[in-house]
Design a protein around this motif. Structure first.
Motif, short mmCIF file in Angstrom:
data_model
loop_
_atom_site.label_atom_id
_atom_site.label_comp_id
_atom_site.label_asym_id
_atom_site.label_seq_id
_atom_site.Cartn_x
_atom_site.Cartn_y
_atom_site.Cartn_z
N VAL B 102 0.82 -1.20 0.00
CA VAL B 102 0.00 0.00 0.00
C VAL B 102 0.86 1.25 0.00
O VAL B 102 0.60 2.21 -0.72
CB VAL B 102 -0.92 -0.02 1.24
CG1 VAL B 102 -1.51 1.35 1.49
CG2 VAL B 102 -2.04 -1.02 1.02
N THR B 169 -2.31 -3.25 -5.99
CA THR B 169 -2.21 -3.46 -4.55
C THR B 169 -3.18 -4.55 -4.09
O THR B 169 -2.81 -5.46 -3.34
CB THR B 169 -2.51 -2.15 -3.82
OG1 THR B 169 -1.69 -1.13 -4.39
CG2 THR B 169 -2.22 -2.26 -2.35
N ILE B 173 -2.21 -8.18 -2.43
CA ILE B 173 -2.66 -8.68 -1.12
C ILE B 173 -3.34 -10.04 -1.30
O ILE B 173 -3.15 -10.95 -0.49
CB ILE B 173 -3.59 -7.64 -0.45
CG1 ILE B 173 -2.75 -6.42 -0.07
CG2 ILE B 173 -4.27 -8.22 0.78
CD1 ILE B 173 -3.55 -5.24 0.37
N TRP B 192 -6.14 -11.50 8.43
CA TRP B 192 -6.94 -10.33 8.08
C TRP B 192 -7.06 -9.34 9.24
O TRP B 192 -6.98 -8.13 9.02
CB TRP B 192 -8.35 -10.74 7.63
CG TRP B 192 -8.38 -11.38 6.28
CD1 TRP B 192 -8.82 -12.64 6.00
CD2 TRP B 192 -7.96 -10.83 5.04
NE1 TRP B 192 -8.69 -12.91 4.67
CE2 TRP B 192 -8.17 -11.81 4.04
CE3 TRP B 192 -7.41 -9.61 4.66
CZ2 TRP B 192 -7.87 -11.61 2.71
CZ3 TRP B 192 -7.11 -9.40 3.32
CH2 TRP B 192 -7.33 -10.38 2.37
N MET B 195 -3.91 -7.31 9.79
CA MET B 195 -3.78 -6.35 8.70
C MET B 195 -4.75 -5.19 8.92
O MET B 195 -4.38 -4.02 8.84
CB MET B 195 -4.11 -7.07 7.39
CG MET B 195 -3.80 -6.27 6.14
SD MET B 195 -4.50 -7.04 4.69
CE MET B 195 -3.57 -8.52 4.56
N HIS B 196 -5.95 -5.56 9.24
CA HIS B 196 -7.01 -4.57 9.39
C HIS B 196 -6.68 -3.55 10.47
O HIS B 196 -6.96 -2.37 10.33
CB HIS B 196 -8.32 -5.29 9.73
CG HIS B 196 -9.53 -4.43 9.67
ND1 HIS B 196 -10.20 -4.21 8.49
CD2 HIS B 196 -10.16 -3.71 10.60
CE1 HIS B 196 -11.20 -3.40 8.72
NE2 HIS B 196 -11.21 -3.06 9.99
N SER B 197 -6.06 -4.04 11.58
CA SER B 197 -5.84 -3.09 12.67
C SER B 197 -4.55 -2.31 12.48
O SER B 197 -4.37 -1.28 13.11
CB SER B 197 -5.83 -3.83 14.01
OG SER B 197 -4.75 -4.72 14.01
N HIS B 198 -3.65 -2.74 11.61
CA HIS B 198 -2.38 -2.02 11.45
C HIS B 198 -2.30 -1.14 10.23
O HIS B 198 -1.46 -0.26 10.15
CB HIS B 198 -1.22 -3.00 11.45
CG HIS B 198 -0.84 -3.44 12.83
ND1 HIS B 198 -1.44 -4.50 13.44
CD2 HIS B 198 0.04 -2.94 13.72
CE1 HIS B 198 -0.95 -4.66 14.64
NE2 HIS B 198 -0.05 -3.72 14.84
N VAL B 199 -3.14 -1.42 9.22
CA VAL B 199 -3.10 -0.58 8.03
C VAL B 199 -4.11 0.54 8.23
O VAL B 199 -5.28 0.28 8.48
CB VAL B 199 -3.43 -1.39 6.76
CG1 VAL B 199 -3.36 -0.50 5.53
CG2 VAL B 199 -2.45 -2.55 6.62
N ASP B 200 -3.60 1.77 8.12
CA ASP B 200 -4.48 2.90 8.36
C ASP B 200 -5.00 3.44 7.04
O ASP B 200 -4.25 3.62 6.08
CB ASP B 200 -3.72 3.99 9.10
CG ASP B 200 -4.66 5.07 9.57
OD1 ASP B 200 -5.31 4.86 10.60
OD2 ASP B 200 -4.76 6.11 8.89
N TRP B 201 -6.30 3.71 7.01
CA TRP B 201 -6.90 4.20 5.78
C TRP B 201 -6.26 5.50 5.33
O TRP B 201 -5.81 5.65 4.20
CB TRP B 201 -8.41 4.39 5.98
CG TRP B 201 -9.02 5.25 4.93
CD1 TRP B 201 -9.40 6.54 5.05
CD2 TRP B 201 -9.29 4.89 3.58
NE1 TRP B 201 -9.89 7.01 3.88
CE2 TRP B 201 -9.84 6.02 2.95
CE3 TRP B 201 -9.13 3.72 2.84
CZ2 TRP B 201 -10.23 6.02 1.61
CZ3 TRP B 201 -9.50 3.72 1.50
CH2 TRP B 201 -10.05 4.87 0.91
N HIS B 202 -6.17 6.42 6.27
CA HIS B 202 -5.71 7.76 5.90
C HIS B 202 -4.20 7.79 5.67
O HIS B 202 -3.71 8.24 4.65
CB HIS B 202 -6.11 8.75 6.98
CG HIS B 202 -5.74 10.15 6.63
ND1 HIS B 202 -4.61 10.76 7.11
CD2 HIS B 202 -6.35 11.05 5.82
CE1 HIS B 202 -4.52 11.97 6.62
NE2 HIS B 202 -5.56 12.18 5.84
N VAL B 205 -3.27 4.04 3.06
CA VAL B 205 -3.94 3.87 1.77
C VAL B 205 -4.03 5.21 1.01
O VAL B 205 -3.65 5.30 -0.15
CB VAL B 205 -5.34 3.26 1.96
CG1 VAL B 205 -6.03 3.08 0.62
CG2 VAL B 205 -5.24 1.91 2.67
#
Lengths: 154, 265, 281
Positions: B102, B169, B173, B192, B195-202, B205
């Motif tokens: 990302v 991307t 994944i 999942w 990943m979900h808790s460590h990748v930040d949208w703002h 991404v």
């Protein structure tokens, strides 16, 4: 005209699958939960030592994420670290005497703030300060304390 | 003596000349880009032209981008697993794959592939249109090539590359998921949720998407300008095509360093 | 001059244009009469194509003015020059068809871009133009499938699609076989007469050009060295024009590229070998 249709179908499919990947990246891969849109309120807390706490770290209540840290700075009056956090408006009835501690998830995990609600009638409002705080545990200090105690015990 | 003096003289002359040419080139490029930008709003109205260029730049780059994304994700997770398993934290392989894709590899590798696939084709096409006088012919037919040729291509690159980056991307994944969960036996839920808790949208991404928009701008400007500025002969066009790939690739890597410093520091 | 009483369609006044250090045109003044076929002739590399681009406003001269329909093409606004260009047709050497469109779409292209005519009217117009150049049967072909001569004819059909007032031919006969040349010569003549066009033919194919031109200008080394009616040009029996029109190998334009004398060159060469052998021993 047939060529035009082919182009339209191709570009249409391209846009669709791109949007699909955007959705996957937003909801499956990252934590796009729309914090911005959901109403939040701000509170702050002073800590003697924040350890390795970082901006955007989660605020947890009984282990559930209810907010995020927005800024960390040194308070010029008390020389302590002022941590500002925003908390989801859905949890707007936290008692005034709620305590905040800096905790670590697992032995080597990231640090976060854990809230422990008290029993006060009054509730935390936007701009309030959490007064009871517990700083991060610093391993070196812990070992130092242990050694002192160990020495006294002899 | 006289010989040496002559040599110095000619050296000075050629240095001066090439620096003047460099400045002139810069000016010509800037004027050209301003021209393209000013023609861009009216190109938005020509949906037929834009669609066609989106097809050429975007849809036709899909196979290479999708394949590359899948393979890059698979390799990343395989290598990541080998390192992480020593620390008993192989669940973090999803986080690692997703974060590297990302933040860096998605935008950068997609941009490099795009520069080679679509950027070079763009330069070659415009160079050939110039050498076969098609662009002159448009001008003579009172059709502004900026609006008809350059601006739709500019827009198509600007739109296509970020979309291709998203696909790259996501496919990466998916590749990581297939290898680590399907083959190496990492727990699916942990894969999942970590990943979900460590990748930040703002922070992750969005910054990746901003990067890819910046790369798209760079590639579009280089490819179009090289085509526009190519000497309209076969050597000239082939040279310009090569320059597009080289300049765009180096530019993407340098720009990535700058953006990373700004965003993740 | 003085063959026409009407105001000329195109007037070129004291035109100077150079590329790098080379002067391509040096103070040229000429005018192109309305409704006639004017030929501009000159050897290869004399900048004939450049002259057409200057007239169309694609290039800007160093000094001098060019008036088309009474307007200075290099001082009018960008918008106006585009309007003027709708009154010009140009046939490029290569045809310059848009390679991603069929023959039909190529001819329809200017109509679709510049008019809001319904598709049925456009079809009718395109077929009419293609019929005029004899290629109605080739309407579905792609430009890559056409021979050079056919591509030029399609380009001609495209050039007249908007019914221009003037049409420029850039080397229309280069590299064509005799039959195609004959076809093109006839087409240029026919279109000029039937559509009332003003034609400017830039070429060095003397015989073909002289068979259709009403008026001839000869350019060499950046200067206009002769102009007049076809007969006046043919009557010149001396000098450059004679050499050019009759295709003589030697004359005012020498056969040899300018150089030191041959003798000196040879002497130098032998001198060098002598030196070389000395040096190596």
């Amino acid at each position: 005209m047939k060529r035009q249709t082919k182009i339209e179908i191709g570009v249409g499919a391209f846009v669709l699958i791109s949007l699909l990947s955007l959705a996957v990246l937003a909801f499956q891969v990252s934590n796009f939960t729309g914090w911005k849109d959901r109403p939040t309120y701000q509170v702050s807390a002073l800590f003697d030592n924040i350890g390795g706490l970082k901006v955007r770290a989660p605020i947890k209540l009984s282990g559930v994420v209810i907010g995020r840290i927005t800024s960390i700075e040194v308070d010029p009056a008390s020389f302590k670290a002022r941590v500002s956090m925003k908390i989801d408006q859905g949890f707007n009835e936290l008692p005034m005497d709620t305590s905040a501690s800096i905790l670590t998830s697992g032995l080597l995990g990231d640090q976060y703030i854990g809230l422990e609600p008290g029993g006060d009638e009054e509730v935390l409002m936007n701009g309030d300060e959490i007064e009871m705080t517990q700083s991060a545990i610093v391993l070196e200090e812990l070992i130092g304390q242990f050694l002192v105690k160990f020495g006294e015990g002899e | 003596m006289a010989n040496a003096r002559q040599k110095i003289q000619s050296l000075c002359q050629s240095t001066g000349q090439s620096s003047i040419e460099l400045v002139a080139n810069f000016g010509r490029g800037t004027l050209f880009i301003l021209g393209v930008l000013s023609a861009t709003p009216s190109a938005l109205l020509r949906v037929d032209l834009l669609l066609k260029q989106l097809y050429v730049a975007g849809v036709q780059s899909l196979p290479i981008i999708l394949m590359a994304g899948l393979f890059v994700g698979m390799v990343l997770s395989l290598q990541g697993y080998n390192v992480l398993v020593d620390y008993n934290s192989e669940e973090a392989v999803g986080t690692m794959t997703a974060l590297s894709l990302v933040r860096e590899l998605g935008p950068v590798v997609a941009a490099l592939l795009f520069a080679g696939r679509a950027g070079s084709a763009l330069t070659a096409e415009i160079g050939l249109m110039r050498s076969t006088e098609q662009i002159s012919a448009l001008e003579m037919m009172a059709i502004d090539p900026l609006k008809y040729i350059y601006a739709p291509r500019f827009l198509a690159v600007l739109i296509s590359l970020p979309m291709l980056t998203l696909l790259f991307t996501a496919l990466g994944i998916l590749g990581g998921y297939l290898i680590s969960v399907g083959w190496l036996g990492v727990d699916e839920g942990a894969f999942w949720s970590q990943m979900h808790s460590h990748v930040d949208w703002h922070d992750d991404v969005m910054n990746g998407i901003i990067k890819s928009v910046a790369f798209a701008l760079l590639i579009a400007v280089i490819a179009l300008y090289q085509g526009f500025n190519a000497i309209p002969t076969s050597e000239g066009v082939s040279g310009a095509t090569t320059r597009t790939v080289v300049h765009a690739s180096l530019g993407v890597l340098a720009l990535d360093f700058m953006l990373t410093t700004l965003m993740f520091n | 001059m003085g063959v026409n009483t009407e105001k000329p369609l195109i007037e070129i006044k004291n035109l100077t244009f150079s590329r790098g250090n080379r002067k391509i045109f040096d103070d040229i003044t000429l005018s192109i009469p309305k409704g006639k076929i004017t030929a501009i002739m000159g050897p290869s590399g004399s900048g004939k194509t450049t002259l057409l681009k200057l007239i169309a406003g694609q290039l800007t001269p160093d000094s001098g003015e060019i008036y088309v329909l009474g307007e200075n093409v290099h001082t009018v606004s960008r918008k106006r020059i585009y309007q003027l260009r709708r009154k010009m047709g140009m046939l490029f050497q290569s045809g310059a068809l848009l390679t991603d469109l069929t023959v039909f779409d190529n001819v329809a292209f200017p109509l679709r871009e510049h008019t809001k005519l319904p598709e049925s009217v456009i079809s009718a117009l395109v077929l009419m133009k293609l019929q005029a150049v004899g290629l109605r049967g080739a309407k579905a072909l792609m430009p890559a499938e056409l021979s050079g001569g056919m591509a030029r004819r399609v380009a001609l059909a495209r050039g007249i699609a908007l019914d221009p007032e003037m049409i420029f031919y850039d080397e229309p006969f280069v590299g064509q076989d005799p039959i195609t040349m004959g076809v093109l010569v006839e087409l240029i003549q026919k279109l000029n007469d039937s559509l009332g066009l003003t034609s400017v033919v830039v070429s060095h194919d003397v015989d073909e050009v002289l068979s259709i031109a009403d008026y001839v200008c000869v350019i060499s080394e950046g200067k206009l060295i002769a102009e007049g009616t076809k007969d006046q040009i043919l009557q010149e029996s001396t000098g450059y024009v004679n050499q050019f029109v009759n295709g003589l190998a030697d004359g005012p334009v020498p056969f040899h590229f300018p150089s030191d004398s041959y003798k000196e060159d040879l002497a130098k060469l032998s001198g060098m070998t002598v030196n070389d052998s000395k040096g190596s021993v």
